[in-house]
Design a protein around this motif. Structure first.
Motif, PDB file in Angstrom:
ATOM      1  N   SER A   2       0.840  -1.193   0.000  1.00 12.42           N
ATOM      2  CA  SER A   2       0.000   0.000   0.000  1.00 12.42           C
ATOM      3  C   SER A   2       0.879   1.249   0.000  1.00 12.42           C
ATOM      4  O   SER A   2       2.096   1.173   0.162  1.00 12.42           O
ATOM      5  N   LYS A   3       0.245   2.401  -0.186  1.00 14.50           N
ATOM      6  CA  LYS A   3       0.959   3.666  -0.229  1.00 14.50           C
ATOM      7  C   LYS A   3       0.368   4.625   0.792  1.00 14.50           C
ATOM      8  O   LYS A   3      -0.824   4.564   1.108  1.00 14.50           O
ATOM      9  N   ALA A  34      -9.114   3.686  -0.281  1.00  7.65           N
ATOM     10  CA  ALA A  34      -8.348   4.589   0.586  1.00  7.65           C
ATOM     11  C   ALA A  34      -8.844   4.541   2.020  1.00  7.65           C
ATOM     12  O   ALA A  34     -10.050   4.479   2.279  1.00  7.65           O
ATOM     13  N   GLU A 107      -2.895  -0.113   7.118  1.00  7.54           N
ATOM     14  CA  GLU A 107      -2.436  -0.098   5.726  1.00  7.54           C
ATOM     15  C   GLU A 107      -2.551  -1.464   5.064  1.00  7.54           C
ATOM     16  O   GLU A 107      -2.593  -1.557   3.833  1.00  7.54           O
ATOM     17  N   TYR A 112      -4.321   2.823  -0.323  1.00  3.03           N
ATOM     18  CA  TYR A 112      -3.797   4.151   0.002  1.00  3.03           C
ATOM     19  C   TYR A 112      -4.265   4.537   1.392  1.00  3.03           C
ATOM     20  O   TYR A 112      -5.437   4.345   1.728  1.00  3.03           O
ATOM     21  N   CYS A 222      -2.611  10.753  -6.377  1.00  4.59           N
ATOM     22  CA  CYS A 222      -2.105   9.404  -6.080  1.00  4.59           C
ATOM     23  C   CYS A 222      -0.592   9.315  -6.230  1.00  4.59           C
ATOM     24  O   CYS A 222       0.067   8.538  -5.524  1.00  4.59           O
ATOM     25  N   PHE A 225       1.679   9.814  -3.082  1.00  5.73           N
ATOM     26  CA  PHE A 225       1.781   8.800  -2.040  1.00  5.73           C
ATOM     27  C   PHE A 225       3.045   7.971  -2.223  1.00  5.73           C
ATOM     28  O   PHE A 225       3.516   7.756  -3.340  1.00  5.73           O
TER      29      PHE A 225
END
Length: 228
Positions: A2-3, A34, A107, A112, A222, A225
């Motif tokens: 994930s970011k 998210a 996460e 995200y 996006c 991130f």
């Protein structure tokens, strides 16, 4: 993987939670999986035997996150003071290990994650027996940051100082968001230009008072991130 991105501000009551909520809302409305996390929150409202973390609830409501707000924050304090003092008063000191574990749990469920700070970037979370600052949370989670600032008079000084503090602690600033922005105001427009000129960091969005949405390209958002 994930970011994540970390949202901080130039001070308290700048609109950090409001902007965070709009960011999560935009992501989710754009079909991005998210989520949201906050390490420490003070000034929670008591309802019976429980405390309601107002910032987390606000983000959940605005972004339509169907989750218990209490599950999105590690430390909730009722006393409306800086987290380091609230934790001393209430006997519940912040531990970085707990924050890292809780963040990793969040996460793992989202692609995200938007992480919201407490107050401004120079926010102490624990001081009495050992020092934990907000910067330690940012670096421990290995995140870059977005700075939320007011568009009003005095913001140039506050933004530049915040950026310099971040740079001095090897924290990467990906962008700046101006809140309460009036596009008809010569002052606000000049503040935006000067901030970009002095910091070499882009103002990625200007949000008017009580806006329901944030204007920013979803692909550009996006891209800010960082993989965690």
């Amino acid at each position: 993987m994930s970011k994540g991105i970390f949202i901080t501000a130039t001070g308290t009551d700048i609109g950090k939670t409001y902007i965070t909520a709009l960011i999560v809302k935009l992501l989710r409305e754009s079909s991005v999986n998210a989520g949201y996390y906050k390490a420490a929150l003070s000034g929670a409202q008591r309802q019976g035997d429980s405390l309601v973390p107002g910032d987390c609830k606000f983000v959940c409501d605005v972004a339509k996150l169907n989750l218990n707000p209490c599950d999105l924050v590690s430390y909730v304090y009722e006393t409306a003071v800086s987290p380091h003092l609230a934790s001393e008063i209430e006997g519940n000191p912040v531990e970085l290990e707990c924050i890292i574990e809780d963040f990793e749990n969040i996460e793992s469920k989202f692609d995200y994650v938007v992480v919201e700070g407490s107050g401004g970037i120079v926010c102490p979370l624990r001081l009495k027996d050992k020092t934990i600052m907000l910067k330690d949370v940012i670096t421990s989670l290995n995140l870059d940051i977005i700075i939320v600032a007011s568009a009003e008079l005095g913001t140039i000084n506050n933004v530049v100082l915040t950026v310099e503090y971040a740079k001095n602690h090897d924290i990467n600033v990906r962008g700046i968001i101006l809140n309460n922005y009036d596009e008809k105001s010569f002052l606000h427009k000049n503040n935006k230009k000067v901030i970009e000129d002095l910091t070499n960091i882009p103002v990625i969005s200007c949000v008017g008072k009580d806006e329901k949405n944030i204007e920013i390209d979803i692909h550009g958002l996006c891209s800010l991130f960082k993989e965690v």
